[in-house]
Design an enzyme around this catalytic site. Structure first.
Site, PDB file in Angstrom:
ATOM      1  N   ASP A  89      16.515  20.521  84.052  1.00 21.63           N
ATOM      2  CA  ASP A  89      17.335  21.650  83.602  1.00 21.63           C
ATOM      3  C   ASP A  89      16.517  22.572  82.702  1.00 21.63           C
ATOM      4  O   ASP A  89      16.581  23.799  82.814  1.00 21.63           O
ATOM      5  CB  ASP A  89      18.621  21.166  82.897  1.00 21.63           C
ATOM      6  CG  ASP A  89      18.405  19.974  81.988  1.00 21.63           C
ATOM      7  OD1 ASP A  89      17.311  19.373  82.027  1.00 21.63           O
ATOM      8  OD2 ASP A  89      19.317  19.636  81.219  1.00 21.63           O
ATOM      9  N   LYS A 143      14.540  13.852  85.581  1.00 18.45           N
ATOM     10  CA  LYS A 143      15.792  13.806  84.812  1.00 18.45           C
ATOM     11  C   LYS A 143      15.878  12.375  84.282  1.00 18.45           C
ATOM     12  O   LYS A 143      16.847  11.650  84.529  1.00 18.45           O
ATOM     13  CB  LYS A 143      16.968  14.172  85.744  1.00 18.45           C
ATOM     14  CG  LYS A 143      18.277  14.423  85.033  1.00 18.45           C
ATOM     15  CD  LYS A 143      18.319  15.685  84.218  1.00 18.45           C
ATOM     16  CE  LYS A 143      19.663  15.826  83.526  1.00 18.45           C
ATOM     17  NZ  LYS A 143      19.675  16.871  82.485  1.00 18.45           N
ATOM     18  N   ASP A 170      12.766  21.432  95.771  1.00 17.61           N
ATOM     19  CA  ASP A 170      13.413  22.362  96.689  1.00 17.61           C
ATOM     20  C   ASP A 170      14.004  23.529  95.895  1.00 17.61           C
ATOM     21  O   ASP A 170      13.798  24.717  96.213  1.00 17.61           O
ATOM     22  CB  ASP A 170      14.528  21.590  97.427  1.00 17.61           C
ATOM     23  CG  ASP A 170      15.103  22.349  98.588  1.00 17.61           C
ATOM     24  OD1 ASP A 170      14.609  23.446  98.884  1.00 17.61           O
ATOM     25  OD2 ASP A 170      16.063  21.853  99.207  1.00 17.61           O
ATOM     26  N   ASP A 174      12.204  27.573  94.928  1.00 13.87           N
ATOM     27  CA  ASP A 174      12.877  28.823  95.307  1.00 13.87           C
ATOM     28  C   ASP A 174      13.036  29.748  94.099  1.00 13.87           C
ATOM     29  O   ASP A 174      12.926  30.975  94.232  1.00 13.87           O
ATOM     30  CB  ASP A 174      14.246  28.541  95.948  1.00 13.87           C
ATOM     31  CG  ASP A 174      14.126  28.348  97.454  1.00 13.87           C
ATOM     32  OD1 ASP A 174      12.992  28.174  97.931  1.00 13.87           O
ATOM     33  OD2 ASP A 174      15.152  28.375  98.146  1.00 13.87           O
ATOM     34  N   TYR A 182      17.101  13.176  99.825  1.00  8.46           N
ATOM     35  CA  TYR A 182      17.307  13.741 101.165  1.00  8.46           C
ATOM     36  C   TYR A 182      17.142  12.684 102.259  1.00  8.46           C
ATOM     37  O   TYR A 182      17.549  12.906 103.404  1.00  8.46           O
ATOM     38  CB  TYR A 182      16.335  14.901 101.422  1.00  8.46           C
ATOM     39  CG  TYR A 182      16.609  16.151 100.595  1.00  8.46           C
ATOM     40  CD1 TYR A 182      17.718  16.238  99.770  1.00  8.46           C
ATOM     41  CD2 TYR A 182      15.762  17.233 100.646  1.00  8.46           C
ATOM     42  CE1 TYR A 182      17.962  17.362  98.999  1.00  8.46           C
ATOM     43  CE2 TYR A 182      16.004  18.375  99.885  1.00  8.46           C
ATOM     44  CZ  TYR A 182      17.103  18.430  99.061  1.00  8.46           C
ATOM     45  OH  TYR A 182      17.343  19.555  98.312  1.00  8.46           O
TER      46      TYR A 182
END
Ligand code: NAD
Length: 359
Positions: free
Chosen positions: A224, A192, A248, A252, A141
């Site tokens: 994943d 990852k 992020d 959620d 980001y």
């Protein structure tokens, strides 16, 4: 010496829910010896309207001077057309980066009374109590270079950069290890590493720190798989630490396991555990001004503030217990209402928590 709390109600339902959290703080001051002072300031769209900027210098100055910040929410449709540099949400990014709030704590706790509200079966989620620690000021980001460029043959290409320095990984990992020490002593680092070199470094750095925290059981998981495990068997997790973007998304997912966005608090901390505390939800313009917003996420944010910045764990526990009591009484704002409950509004819910604190 008194600690300073800066209150930033913000936009939409922000002022309504923050008013209830302030009542809780006032009750702790008056009856349980909490030694704090509160100041209020403008932030978000309202601050833009009044001062021409969503994070005015006066607000930033007060935020720097405060020990902790309680924020409601910012944003709304009336500010969506503004230039991105002065949109209300920029105030959040500004506060996080100016105050170096790099560690974002997002608990996902399911109150037993609300197990039916989850999209998963009660036996999978009942008793869920996990914490996601998300790196907040680095990663893709913020990485440079970024942008949209035009290639030689005229096609446009968007690009972002996922970068992490060892020092950035180390500080968020240490923050997560310490939190795990205060909980069930299990830490799962999510990356990852099989595809992304930057997260291969992430995995190495986190592993290197493990010997400093021998009482914490460290594991690693690819993102994943972590997403899958969160909906398959979320109770396997205690503390999860991960990068900005993975956090992020995963936080959620974890939030939805608990059924209502109106129940979940969060904290963003710096290296000295100074923090900004806020509900995870937004300004909910669709219900603003109707007196029906759930104030519990904001009230539970005060509990996190007491635990992580103000070093008042007993008072934090009092708030958690009081919230449990009002749920036991069947009181429900519309977002968590089911037929066996009693529907109440924002103010009645806040009053009930204050009453439960006293008894
Ligand atoms: P939202 O979280 O505001 O609302 C999503 C849904 O959840 C809505 O139906 C809303 O009514 C409901 N909801 C949210 N909080 C609730 C509560 N306490 N009680 C009951 N119901 C609640 O997300 P959105 O609609 O995508 O965004 C609205 C605005 O909020 C946008 O301007 C967005 O940019 C902003 N936003 C701000 C923050 C923040 O301040 N931290 C976070 C997310 C979104």
């Amino acid at each position: 010496m008194s600690k300073n709390i800066l209150i930033l109600p913000g936009d939409g339902i922000g002022p309504e829910i923050v008013a209830e959290a302030v009542k809780v703080i006032e009750c702790l001051q008056a009856e349980f010896g909490l030694d704090v002072m509160m100041e209020h300031a403008d932030v978000g769209g309202g601050a833009y309207d009044a001062h021409g900027h969503p994070l005015p210098d006066t607000t930033l100055g007060l935020a720097r001077a405060a020990d902790a910040i309680l924020l409601g929410a910012v944003g709304g449709p009336q500010w969506e057309g503004l230039d991105i540099a002065v949109r209300p949400e920029r105030a959040l990014l500004g506060l996080r980066s100016e105050l170096a709030l790099f560690s974002n704590l997002r608990p996902a706790v399911l109150f037993d009374q609300l197990a039916g509200a989850s999209s998963l079966r009660p036996e999978i989620v009942a008793g869920l109590d996990m914490m996601i620690v998300r790196e907040l000021t680095g990663g893709i980001y913020f990485g440079q270079p970024r942008g949209v460029r035009t290639l030689e043959h005229g096609e446009r290409q968007g690009f972002n950069t996922l970068v992490y320095k060892e020092s950035e990984i180390e500080r968020i990992a240490r923050s997560a290890f310490v939190i795990a020490q205060k909980r069930a002593h299990k830490l799962c680092s999510v990356d990852k590493a099989n595809v992304l070199e930057s997260t291969e470094l992430w995995r190495q750095c986190v592993s290197d720190l493990a010997s400093d925290y021998p009482d914490v059981e460290l594991s690693h998981m690819y993102v994943d798989n972590a997403a899958m495990q969160l909906v398959r068997a979320p109770k396997q997790f205690d503390v999860m630490v991960t990068t900005n973007m993975f956090g992020d998304i995963l936080s959620d997912i974890a939030a939805m396991l608990t059924g209502s966005i109106g129940m979940l608090p969060s904290a963003s901390l710096d290296a000295e555990a100074k923090g900004m505390y806020e509900p995870i939800h937004g300004s909910a313009p669709d219900i603003a001004g109707q007196g029906v917003a759930n104030p519990l996420a904001t009230i539970l944010s005060v509990a996190m503030m007491l635990r992580y910045t103000l070093s008042e764990p007993a008072l934090a526990e009092r708030i958690d217990v009081a919230v449990g009591k009002v749920l036991d009484q069947g009181l429900r704002t519309p977002d968590i209402y089911s037929q066996d409950g009693t529907r109440v509004g924002t103010v009645a819910m806040g009053d009930a928590v204050v009453l439960a604190l006293r008894t």
